[in-house]
Design an enzyme around this catalytic site. Structure first.
Site, PDB file in Angstrom:
ATOM      1  N   SER A 177       0.794  -1.225   0.000  1.00  0.00           N
ATOM      2  CA  SER A 177       0.000   0.000   0.000  1.00  0.00           C
ATOM      3  C   SER A 177       0.829   1.278   0.000  1.00  0.00           C
ATOM      4  CB  SER A 177      -0.985  -0.009   1.163  1.00  0.00           C
ATOM      5  OG  SER A 177      -0.359  -0.388   2.358  1.00  0.00           O
ATOM      6  N   HIS A 205      -5.650  -3.880  -2.201  1.00  0.00           N
ATOM      7  CA  HIS A 205      -5.452  -2.935  -3.312  1.00  0.00           C
ATOM      8  C   HIS A 205      -5.444  -3.634  -4.674  1.00  0.00           C
ATOM      9  CE1 HIS A 205      -4.602   0.629  -0.857  1.00  0.00           C
ATOM     10  NE2 HIS A 205      -4.019  -0.218  -0.012  1.00  0.00           N
ATOM     11  N   LYS A 236     -12.086  -0.426  -0.772  1.00  0.00           N
ATOM     12  CA  LYS A 236     -11.189   0.295  -1.689  1.00  0.00           C
ATOM     13  C   LYS A 236     -11.830   0.362  -3.077  1.00  0.00           C
ATOM     14  CE  LYS A 236      -7.565   0.207   1.485  1.00  0.00           C
ATOM     15  NZ  LYS A 236      -6.763  -0.638   2.346  1.00  0.00           N
TER      16      LYS A 236
HETATM   17  C1  LIG Z   1      -6.851  -0.971   3.727  1.00  0.00           C
HETATM   18  C2  LIG Z   1      -6.217  -2.267   3.954  1.00  0.00           C
HETATM   19  C3  LIG Z   1      -6.757  -3.181   4.869  1.00  0.00           C
HETATM   20  C4  LIG Z   1      -7.920  -2.848   5.771  1.00  0.00           C
HETATM   21  O1  LIG Z   1      -9.125  -2.793   5.082  1.00  0.00           O
HETATM   22  P1  LIG Z   1     -10.349  -1.958   5.695  1.00  0.00           P
HETATM   23  O2  LIG Z   1     -11.534  -2.566   5.039  1.00  0.00           O
HETATM   24  O3  LIG Z   1     -10.129  -0.544   5.328  1.00  0.00           O
HETATM   25  O4  LIG Z   1     -10.338  -2.190   7.170  1.00  0.00           O
HETATM   26  C5  LIG Z   1      -6.141  -4.417   4.977  1.00  0.00           C
HETATM   27  N1  LIG Z   1      -5.049  -4.723   4.253  1.00  0.00           N
HETATM   28  C6  LIG Z   1      -4.490  -3.856   3.381  1.00  0.00           C
HETATM   29  C7  LIG Z   1      -3.290  -4.262   2.588  1.00  0.00           C
HETATM   30  C8  LIG Z   1      -5.050  -2.598   3.210  1.00  0.00           C
HETATM   31  O5  LIG Z   1      -4.496  -1.740   2.355  1.00  0.00           O
END
Ligand SMILES: *Cc1c(COP(=O)(O)O)cnc(C)c1O
Length: 384
Positions: A177, A205, A236
């Site tokens: 990320s 992602h 996302k």
């Molecule tokens: C954003 C993210 C999460 C968490 O997801 P949410 O639904 O926002 O709690 C988990 N793993 C990765 C790699 C992320 O980028």
């Protein structure tokens, strides 16, 4: 309570104090802060689905039919038709037998990892894995080892000395990320096979962005049958809220009975599930949304080359520009903000010391004009 103000002062003095900005309109490429419009290059809403008209309509219809709250945990009386439909939609989209939805991706990682391994087991992470993976590993009670970012030799070294453990689990982000690069999944699968370790991939992602059908990086590498545990988020590219784990029936039945962040929390409001269902159906039906995203990513990457920036990687819609010094990154982010562009400075402890950066993300709904403005402003602040 004095320790609270002391600690706050310490955070302020080191330049790491964090504050919230308030967005006054719907999430899209143009957002309003304190009455002023900004071009946003920092949303994970890659496909613009958080405010897509057909997603919004699906939510309105679901509220009409099912009301808002779910009223209880899934295991008590909160499990409604739309939760089941969503799990079917996810497992079909991902090409797996079954799926389990959690209230967030954070909770999916916490619940899954802490159920899959415990004391006497080994869990292994990439150095740059997401915080929710790290927290899941800590919570599990298993021995926890970390390898340098994407360093397969280090991963193999850890596994070579792992024969005393019962179970071994490798967990990795598919798209990292903060750097925007991809995990070497084919190598991870090969090494895991050799040492009889399980592999869990976090497609937060990747989902909706990578692969011929938008299934994620696992599809991109054609590894769907090789990777048993695929996790992701609905918050996302899907533009909604929720996390999921998908895999075979046994895995999902096991997590339904073991994962505490699934069992001891209230189910998502059904209309939230309706949004995710509508969004996934759109991704399946209309590949042009994903194509515009990649078109925009290519345009930015091609044009950044002519500016003298140190781009960390250009494999995904996450495009980080390395600045190095934390204060310089903050100053540049501020100059961009003054010119109507929102790109955050990412500083330690989120990234290593001296690797502070501007972390840009591109959306399918950015117009060519938006991207041209971005490039113009970037070249302006570069020379300040
Ligand atoms: C954003 C993210 C999460 C968490 O997801 P949410 O639904 O926002 O709690 C988990 N793993 C990765 C790699 C992320 O980028």
């Amino acid at each position: 309570m004095k320790y609270i103000s002391d600690e706050l002062n310490k955070i302020r003095e080191t330049g790491l104090y964090r504050e919230l900005k308030v967005i006054g309109n719907a999430q899209d490429s143009h957002i309003e802060i304190e009455g002023k419009t900004f071009l946003s290059f920092c949303s994970n809403n890659y496909l613009g689905l958080a405010n897509n008209p057909s997603v919004v309509k699906a939510v309105k219809d679901a509220v009409e039919e099912y009301g808002w709250g779910a009223g209880a945990s899934r295991l008590v009386s909160g499990n409604m038709t739309l939760h089941e439909t969503l799990e079917n939609v996810i497992s079909r989209f991902k090409g797996k037998e079954a799926a389990l939805v959690f209230p967030t991706g954070y909770m999916a990682n916490l619940g899954a990892i802490s159920s899959l391994v415990s004391k006497g087991d080994l869990v292994i992470c990439d150095k740059l894995n997401h915080a929710s993976i790290i927290d899941g590993c800590r919570l599990s009670g298993a021995d926890f080892r970390v390898y340098a970012h994407c360093d397969m030799e280090k991963l193999e070294n850890i596994l070579r000395k792992s024969s005393r453990y019962n179970r071994k689990l490798i967990v990795t982000d598919s798209v990292f990320s903060m750097d925007g690069d991809l995990a070497p999944l084919p190598d991870i699968v090969r090494i895991a096979d050799k040492y009889k370790a399980m592999v869990m991939v976090d497609e937060a992602h990747g989902t909706g962005v990578f692969g011929r059908n938008g299934r994620g990086v696992v599809e991109h590498f054609n590894l769907n049958n090789e990777i048993d545990i695929v996790m992701g988020t609905l918050s996302k590219a899907i533009g909604s809220l929720g996390g999921y784990v998908t895999g075979d029936n046994d895995l999902i039945n096991y997590l339904r009975n073991k994962a505490r962040s699934f069992m001891y929390t209230t189910a998502l409001p059904p209309a939230v599930c309706a949004a995710s269902i509508a969004a996934i159906n759109l991704i399946k039906r209309d590949p042009s949304i994903r194509e515009s995203l990649w078109h925009n990513v290519r345009f930015i990457n091609d044009n950044l080359k002519s500016l003298d920036f140190n781009v960390i990687s250009s494999e995904s819609p996450i495009i980080p520009i390395l600045i190095g010094d934390a204060q310089k990154a903050v100053d540049m982010s501020k100059s961009l903000y003054e010119r109507g562009i929102l790109i955050p400075a990412i500083r330690p402890p989120t990234v290593p010391v001296n690797s502070s950066r501007l972390r840009m993300t591109v959306m399918s709904t950015h117009t060519k004009e938006d991207l041209e403005i971005l490039l113009e402003v970037l070249s302006e602040v570069q020379n300040l």
